[in-house]
Write an enzyme that holds these catalytic residues in place. Structure first.
Site, PDB file in Angstrom:
ATOM      1  N   ASP A 159     -14.875 -91.529  -5.328  1.00  0.00           N
ATOM      2  CA  ASP A 159     -14.453 -91.803  -6.706  1.00  0.00           C
ATOM      3  C   ASP A 159     -15.203 -93.024  -7.245  1.00  0.00           C
ATOM      4  OD1 ASP A 159     -12.241 -89.789  -6.556  1.00  0.00           O
ATOM      5  OD2 ASP A 159     -11.613 -91.151  -4.975  1.00  0.00           O
ATOM      6  N   HIS A 197      -6.139 -91.241  -3.986  1.00  0.00           N
ATOM      7  CA  HIS A 197      -7.273 -90.331  -4.189  1.00  0.00           C
ATOM      8  C   HIS A 197      -6.698 -89.016  -4.723  1.00  0.00           C
ATOM      9  CE1 HIS A 197     -10.826 -87.955  -3.791  1.00  0.00           C
ATOM     10  NE2 HIS A 197     -10.175 -87.087  -3.033  1.00  0.00           N
TER      11      HIS A 197
END
Ligand code: NAI
Length: 351
Positions: A159, A197
């Site tokens: 990410d 996440h």
């Protein structure tokens, strides 16, 4: 050369492992001076496939790779392990609720935690990639109580890398087109991924800086000068990037996930550069008002193989609301995992 270290990759017959194993064997994670023994764990039905991966590893003819052991036995895989990439997990199938997914993964990460407890080195560094990564890391750590909690981390580096690339691309259009300069992606630093996440993560560019040719170090937020974009399109693009890759590829991110796993472990092993931080899911110590004992992605500095959560960053009201959303999701996951564990224990005829 140093003595070889044992490095475990679970889900070793899968997609991410296929890209990760080459990086490990080539020395791009533990360095060109560190020989490694690979311990490849997968489930029994995948052993034939795994044998093919072992053949390919041999055919790489890379001198740092000493010994390769494919196995379906976690006890064998984790023996004397110095580092582990826990990639294998139960994938979400159609119609599966989060709770079902968690239940399947509680079982996997409980078994692996217990094997780590019994067989691994106490200073092992564990990186959990398999989803739900943050809560899987928490479960795994719970079942390996003699290994310090700090040795379990979850991956949000993909990410971070996505956010860094998106900001570099935006700055390229905005600042450099006239000058015919493209800001390289590695000139953008200190973008943060907070939280889980999952799609509740908060990609935060408020503290990011970019070293731009001819301009020096600039704050990304001032250079972009478009809060609506930073708090809207940018944020959503990063939150939904994984889904966008699946929609296009019909499979989840693998090459970029493997690269991110290598980045995460390399920084943990060798430390972060001065003035730069990276994001990792780590057991919360209550920093930034995040509940303790959830695995939450924070910005960290790393030295001597130990990370410290970066302190004192200003958190705007907008950021606060985003941090609270992702923290709440992690608390819910933790509560569900706890419920699964306790109901399993009450059904257990040994207890
Ligand atoms: P894949 O399906 O290609 O491979 C997974 C492998 O894990 C399979 O070979 C399977 O047999 C194995 N496996 C299943 N249960 C196991 C167990 N108990 N022990 C050992 N191995 C086991 O999946 P892929 O693409 O490699 O992804 C793996 C995981 O990584 C998934 O959970 C995925 O959601 C997650 N992921 C996480 C990312 C992150 O940023 N944290 C990014 C991308 C994927």
């Amino acid at each position: 050369l140093a003595e070889p270290i044992n490095v475990v990759v679970t889900g070793a017959a899968g997609q991410i492992a296929y890209s990760l194993l080459y990086q490990l064997a080539a020395g791009s994670v533990f360095g060109p001076e560190q020989p490694i023994n690979l311990r490849l764990l997968d489930i029994k039905p995948m052993m034939d496939v795994l044998q093919g991966v072992v053949m390919e590893l041999e055919d790489l003819a890379l001198p740092l790779l000493r010994d390769v052991l494919p196995t379906a036995d976690a006890g064998v895989a984790f023996k004397d392990a110095a580092a582990a990439f826990l990639v294998g997990a139960m994938p979400r199938k159609q119609g599966m609720e989060r709770k079902d997914l968690l239940a399947a993964n509680v079982k996997i990460f409980k078994d692996q935690g217990e094997a780590l407890e019994k067989f691994a080195r106490k200073d092992i560094k564990v990186l959990v990639v398999g989803n739900p990564a943050n809560t899987n890391a928490l479960i795994c750590s719970h079942y390996a109580p003699s290994i310090p909690k700090e040795n379990f981390t979850a991956m949000t580096r993909l990410d971070q890398n996505r956010a860094q690339a998106a900001l570099a691309s935006r700055l390229g259009v905005q600042l450099c087109s006239e000058m015919e300069l493209t800001p390289l992606v590695d000139k953008v630093k200190n973008v943060i991924i907070w939280g889980n996440h999952s799609s509740t993560q908060y990609p935060d560019a408020a503290h990011a800086v970019a070293d731009l040719p001819g301009k020096g170090s600039v704050k990304v937020s001032s250079a972009v000068n478009d809060n609506a974009w930073l708090n809207g399109e940018f944020l959503e693009t990063i939150q939904k990037r994984g889904a966008a890759v699946i929609a296009a590829r019909k499979m989840s991110s693998a090459m970029s996930a493997a690269k991110a796993a290598g980045d995460h472990m390399r920084d943990w092993w060798f430390g972060t550069k001065p003035g730069q931080w990276v994001s990792m899911g780590v057991v919360s110590d209550g920093s930034y008002g995040i509940p303790k004992d959830v695995v939450f992605s924070f910005p960290v500095n790393i030295k001597d193989k130990k990370f410290e959560i970066v302190q004192g960053l200003e958190i705007s009201d907008f950021a606060r609301s985003k941090l609270d959303i992702t923290a709440k999701e992690l608390e819910e996951e933790r509560a569900e995992a706890h419920q699964i564990i306790t109901s399993e224990l009450s059904n257990c005829n040994l207890c």
